[in-house]
Design a protein around this motif. Sequence first.
Motif, PDB file in Angstrom:
ATOM      1  N   VAL A 588       0.835  -1.198   0.000  1.00 51.29           N
ATOM      2  CA  VAL A 588       0.000   0.000   0.000  1.00 51.29           C
ATOM      3  C   VAL A 588       0.873   1.253   0.000  1.00 51.29           C
ATOM      4  CG1 VAL A 588      -1.333   1.357   1.655  1.00 51.29           C
ATOM      5  CG2 VAL A 588      -2.171  -0.840   0.896  1.00 51.29           C
ATOM      6  N   GLN A 591       1.441   2.997  -3.213  1.00 49.51           N
ATOM      7  CA  GLN A 591       0.340   3.738  -3.828  1.00 49.51           C
ATOM      8  C   GLN A 591       0.217   5.105  -3.159  1.00 49.51           C
ATOM      9  OE1 GLN A 591      -1.552   2.375  -6.438  1.00 49.51           O
ATOM     10  NE2 GLN A 591       0.078   0.873  -6.364  1.00 49.51           N
ATOM     11  N   THR A 592       1.120   6.042  -3.569  1.00 53.06           N
ATOM     12  CA  THR A 592       1.119   7.331  -2.893  1.00 53.06           C
ATOM     13  C   THR A 592       0.022   8.237  -3.414  1.00 53.06           C
ATOM     14  OG1 THR A 592       2.679   8.085  -4.517  1.00 53.06           O
ATOM     15  CG2 THR A 592       3.569   7.293  -2.423  1.00 53.06           C
ATOM     16  N   GLY A 593      -0.454   7.974  -4.620  1.00 52.75           N
ATOM     17  CA  GLY A 593      -1.445   8.857  -5.207  1.00 52.75           C
ATOM     18  C   GLY A 593      -0.811   9.981  -6.021  1.00 52.75           C
ATOM     19  N   TYR A 594       0.522  10.119  -5.993  1.00 54.86           N
ATOM     20  CA  TYR A 594       1.196  11.194  -6.754  1.00 54.86           C
ATOM     21  C   TYR A 594       1.542  10.690  -8.134  1.00 54.86           C
ATOM     22  CZ  TYR A 594       1.555  13.500  -2.296  1.00 54.86           C
ATOM     23  OH  TYR A 594       1.261  14.078  -1.116  1.00 54.86           O
ATOM     24  N   LEU A 595       1.118  11.448  -9.079  1.00 51.03           N
ATOM     25  CA  LEU A 595       1.338  11.063 -10.469  1.00 51.03           C
ATOM     26  C   LEU A 595       2.815  10.906 -10.768  1.00 51.03           C
ATOM     27  CD1 LEU A 595      -0.389  10.554 -12.903  1.00 51.03           C
ATOM     28  CD2 LEU A 595      -0.010  12.910 -13.617  1.00 51.03           C
ATOM     29  N   ARG A 596       3.593  11.815 -10.208  1.00 45.97           N
ATOM     30  CA  ARG A 596       5.032  11.795 -10.462  1.00 45.97           C
ATOM     31  C   ARG A 596       5.658  10.483 -10.027  1.00 45.97           C
ATOM     32  NH1 ARG A 596       7.214  15.729  -6.926  1.00 45.97           N
ATOM     33  NH2 ARG A 596       5.103  16.281  -6.374  1.00 45.97           N
ATOM     34  N   TYR A 598       4.245   7.620  -9.778  1.00 46.07           N
ATOM     35  CA  TYR A 598       3.908   6.533 -10.703  1.00 46.07           C
ATOM     36  C   TYR A 598       4.760   6.606 -11.952  1.00 46.07           C
ATOM     37  CZ  TYR A 598      -0.251   6.095  -7.802  1.00 46.07           C
ATOM     38  OH  TYR A 598      -1.090   5.922  -6.749  1.00 46.07           O
TER      39      TYR A 598
ATOM     40  N   ARG B  28       4.804  20.687 -11.077  1.00 50.04           N
ATOM     41  CA  ARG B  28       3.590  20.427 -10.309  1.00 50.04           C
ATOM     42  C   ARG B  28       2.361  20.976 -11.022  1.00 50.04           C
ATOM     43  NH1 ARG B  28       5.038  22.253  -4.335  1.00 50.04           N
ATOM     44  NH2 ARG B  28       2.888  21.651  -3.931  1.00 50.04           N
ATOM     45  N   ILE B  94      -0.839  19.307  -9.424  1.00 53.25           N
ATOM     46  CA  ILE B  94      -1.105  17.885  -9.626  1.00 53.25           C
ATOM     47  C   ILE B  94      -1.151  17.107  -8.306  1.00 53.25           C
ATOM     48  CG2 ILE B  94       1.323  17.300  -9.969  1.00 53.25           C
ATOM     49  CD1 ILE B  94      -1.507  15.793 -11.935  1.00 53.25           C
ATOM     50  N   ASN B  95      -0.422  17.601  -7.294  1.00 54.69           N
ATOM     51  CA  ASN B  95      -0.359  16.854  -6.035  1.00 54.69           C
ATOM     52  C   ASN B  95      -1.687  16.823  -5.292  1.00 54.69           C
ATOM     53  OD1 ASN B  95       2.210  16.354  -6.570  1.00 54.69           O
ATOM     54  ND2 ASN B  95       3.111  17.657  -4.990  1.00 54.69           N
ATOM     55  N   LEU B  97      -4.312  15.928  -6.558  1.00 53.17           N
ATOM     56  CA  LEU B  97      -5.015  14.718  -7.017  1.00 53.17           C
ATOM     57  C   LEU B  97      -4.350  13.451  -6.478  1.00 53.17           C
ATOM     58  CD1 LEU B  97      -5.875  15.447 -10.737  1.00 53.17           C
ATOM     59  CD2 LEU B  97      -7.255  15.776  -8.711  1.00 53.17           C
ATOM     60  N   SER B  98      -4.251  13.331  -5.172  1.00 55.27           N
ATOM     61  CA  SER B  98      -3.596  12.122  -4.645  1.00 55.27           C
ATOM     62  C   SER B  98      -4.574  11.305  -3.821  1.00 55.27           C
ATOM     63  CB  SER B  98      -2.379  12.515  -3.804  1.00 55.27           C
ATOM     64  OG  SER B  98      -2.806  13.249  -2.695  1.00 55.27           O
ATOM     65  N   MET B 100      -6.192   8.792  -4.598  1.00 51.11           N
ATOM     66  CA  MET B 100      -6.192   7.351  -4.889  1.00 51.11           C
ATOM     67  C   MET B 100      -5.090   6.610  -4.138  1.00 51.11           C
ATOM     68  SD  MET B 100      -8.581   6.396  -6.942  1.00 51.11           S
ATOM     69  CE  MET B 100      -8.115   5.095  -8.062  1.00 51.11           C
ATOM     70  N   LYS B 101      -4.448   7.291  -3.195  1.00 46.26           N
ATOM     71  CA  LYS B 101      -3.358   6.579  -2.499  1.00 46.26           C
ATOM     72  C   LYS B 101      -3.934   5.473  -1.607  1.00 46.26           C
ATOM     73  CE  LYS B 101      -2.702   9.404   1.637  1.00 46.26           C
ATOM     74  NZ  LYS B 101      -3.032  10.789   1.469  1.00 46.26           N
TER      75      LYS B 101
END
Lengths: 616, 102, 497
Positions: A588, A591-596, A598, B28, B94-95, B97-98, B100-101
């Motif tokens: 888990v 899965q940080t949620g940061y696009l970068r 990924y 960002r 962009i940060n 939108l996190s 979904m972590k």
Amino acid sequence: MLDLIWLLPTFPLLGFLVLVLTAGKLPKPIVALIGAGSVGASFLLAALIAFQFANGGEDHYVREVWTWMAVGDFRSGFSFYLDGLSMVMMLIITGIGFLIHLYATGYMADDPGYSRFFSYMNLFVAAMLMLVLGDNLVLLYLGWEGVGLCSYLLIGFWYTNPENGYAARKAFVVTRVGDTSMAIGLFLLFAQLGTLNIQDMLSAAETEWAVGSGFAIAASLLLLGGAVGKSAQLPLQTWLPDAMAGPTPISALIHAATMVTAGVYLIARTHVLFELAPDVQMLVAWIGLITLLMAGFTALTQSDIKRVLAYSTVSQIGYMFLGLGVGAWSAAIFHLMTHAFFKALLFLASGTVILSLHHEQDIFKMGNLRKKLPVSFLSFLIGSLALTAFPFTSGYFSKDEILLGALALEGVGTWLWLGGVLGAFFTGIYTFRLFFLVFFGESRGHEPDKEVGGWHMNGPLYLLMVGALLAGFLHLPLEAVFNHGEAFEEHHVSALVHGFMIASPLIGIGVSYLFYMSGSLSVAGLMGNPLSRLLHRFWHSGWGMDWLYDRLFVFPFLWLARINRADLIDRCYGVLVELSRAGNELLVRTQTGYLRWYALSVVGGLVLIVSLGVLL
Amino acid sequence: MESIPYEHGLILASILFSLGLIGVLTRRNIVFVLMSLEIMLNASGLAFIVAAARWGHAEGQIMFLMILTLAAAEVAVGLGLIIQMYRRFQTVDINVLSEMKG
Amino acid sequence: MILVALIAILFVGGLLAWASERINPALPKYLALLTILLDLLLMTQLLQAEPDGAWLALIDVEWLPRFGIGFFLAADGLSTLLLLLTGFLGLMAIGSAWEEIKERSGFFYFNLLWTLAGVLGVFTALDLFLFFFFWEVMLIPMYFIIAIWGHENKNYAAMKFFIFTQVTGMLMLISILVLAYFHYVQFGAFSFDYRDLLNVSTSGRLEFWVMLGFFIGFTTKLPSVPFHSWLPDAHSQAPTAGSVILAGVLLKTGAYGLIRFAVPLFPEASLAFAPVAMALAAFSILYCAKVAFAQTDIKRLIAYTSVSHMGFVTLGVYAWNEQALQGAVMTMLAHGLSAAALFMLAGGLQYRIHTRNMPDMGGFWPRVPRMATVAVFFSIAALGMPGLGNFIGEFLALLGAFKANIPFTVLATCGVIFAAVYSLWVIQKVFHGEFRNEGFEESSLADLNRREMVYFAAMMIGLVWMGMYPQSFLDLSAGSLNNLLAGTQELLALAQE
């Protein structure tokens, strides 16, 4: 008449069913009628059957009622086997059982659990009859466990006191240890001999096993395990004194006259096996001797009237084991019968004493009761004389036979005899210690208003007195049962030996007199030195056996149970759960949620794969 | 005509690609991220063209045309999303939108 | 046909019960009762059926012929006994749920009946694919019963139950598929038919692992240490009816599987494995008896005793001779009744005083004499008192096992000492001693009502019947057990040549 033998256990069983199903709603006189009446009916029938059997001239009689279970080559029926031995037992059980039932109708009159009490008693009689009449070991085992159950229920009869519950469970569990050994013995016998029908099994054993063969030793040892459990012999004797928590008629019926002698019956019934294993038979004798001596010492130190009697029971059964061990089979059964009379008498009389004193059981709080409680006094006098084998009372004849049987044995026989005589000496001391303390001397505390009684309590006492005095003149028809080579024939022993045997209990009584009546010797003086105080404490606790067993078995078991309450194996699965949970948490994290992040991992993965491709 | 050595073309493409990647990873502002993505797409398109010229095949050009249309579609969708995002979150960072972590 | 009808009635009855809830919430229980009674009536027909070979009833139609899968149901004496047990305990379960289940009763009875349908399928299916299908059918409704109508920790318990049975069920499925593949290798076609698979030669290393798949699948259900730990949770959380079905019937499917499939399909591997299985059984008996004694939650305690008693079944099955097998079957039947009754008692107590914690109880005897008497009866039945069914089972199992393996049988026999310890401890804690009521009103403690007395009386009569005249049960299963024995002996003899 003989084919009605199945009715013997059926009467009390029906009594039990009626009493249980009516759940205490019947009025007390009817309960008494059913409870005592069913056993009485059994006794009448037993007497008729015995009369007919004795005049029939047959060795034995078998009646199968139905097939219990038949699986492959194993077969066991609900079938009854009547011979001299089971006849004697059946008469003791129904006869003395009836007297005790009758007594109990008075003794328990004020108890709220009147109906429950008689239902258990009836069930007990039914089970005990099954035990002695069963023609195969499985049916015997049914009775064996059944009496154990009733013993449990009746010891814990006054269930509000947790101590009674503890005593009841202790009795059941300790005897169950023996029962388990017996069950394994049954498996062994079946595996080797292919039948559990007692007579077939015995004759098969005789033909297939040589004297001293391993199987014979193992089988008889395992059965002995069962016998020592039920009969409260070393090393499983610890339950019997605690079993006195039950109502006194129970102590008389179950823990003196009938159930505790089941072990003696079992060994006598399978005596052929023990003859095939002489070492084990010798062990029986030694167990009997050691138990009778140990119990004798312990009885000397007890202060509870019923506990004294309980230890004396253990001791007397020790004599029976001694008799069995030296091959004096009939003598052991003879002693069983006389003991049933006088010990039932003593217990019932102690019941009258206890009830008259409003449930006081400490003999040091009694005293000078002979005028106030004349019937109990007379009962105790006769019972104690018989117990100490005073000449020409019943106990004298039976104990005499056992001791002579021991003496007839070559080699160790003399030692066994000497031990037995010593035991008789102690019997004299502790029995009359009790007698003098309760009925003579100064009154110490309790003054009874009057003796409880009535015909249904005193009648059985008088009848048992007659029995305790005269039962020694009876002749038991046991020759056919123990016909193969009974060790004991008419031996001519010197007058000196006889004199010894008569004198030793008398000396014991004398010693007791000096201590507790004349006061020439004083217990306080004896207790002066620390060694004897220590010894007193040691004997009082029953040679520390309870202490030892607590530490050897009970505490480790409780400890194991406590530390593993949550079930270790379940915890192992817990580890599995924790591992997968930890794995989950680890993944888990990614899965940080940061696009970068990924994108970076995509690049990192690409770089890794490409570089691996290049390198390899 | 003296052609440009294809190595030069590929080097240029990879530099552009790296620049785009660095942009994606570091910016960002989501608009810049989108622009960096466009640069990466075009870098790969350049690589296709160079390769096509080198081997004289038409497939490279075809791929480039496809990338072009793909990029156009992507920009259309991407910009739409950015506008939606701005409307909802009042930011183009962009940060934000996190959600979904794990 | 009768077998299909038995199962179909339950399926349809379940659906009807579910649907009928909209009309009246009290309707489902009557419908469920009717369904079960109808089933029981049909089962008595089975008893009078003329045997067709080894089978009392049989139906075999093609289903997926390409893979050798058929719709093959058959019942012999052994299955019939277990069908009757299922029907009888189904009745008891409905009786115990009668007042307890008030919410979503339609869905409850639907699940109950479908579980029973699955169980009937398991006891009759002789196509292994179909068998596995029914195995799953009985699992999922049971999961719902625990998860929806359970007590405070129901989700955990339901999930644990599901994962344990599902994972080990998968192992079994793999084994079934491999076995069908063996058939393909040896005979050129797939088959899941029990009769065909018996002929598959199974000796070797791989076969041992295949056998182990079956063994683990079945002993998880049984359960036996070390796969038992789902049971205490499932039992303590399940509603009473769920516990009754779980303890009385579902556990027996594991035992049945061992007798019908695990040993006959792999005689050699089983013979080699028998000492391990018997050791596991003896350990299971002793270990769970000890753990049971330590419990304070009365339902958990009974659950552990169940595991302990099932050890005698494993012991009997792996001794694999007539006495031992008959003992195992009798233990299954008798334990089905006694454990179900004990759970119903515990459930009845919880319904009244809302606790299962024994330290809060004590001295109930004078308040609830009927319940106390019933409790004593079933406790002594559980501790193996001769004259009641459990004794017959345990005695025969041990008698037979003694011939096969002496040390483990002796150990297992010692288990009856511990059985006495924990059974009497429960009686002492709950019914004897001073009256204690912590956390509940004294007035809430009511004695058994007429409905409860009826079903307890029925079970008591059953146990006495089994104990006093077990022959009527032994005769019914003797034929099928002897067939199984003869079959394996033949295979073993063949293998030795």
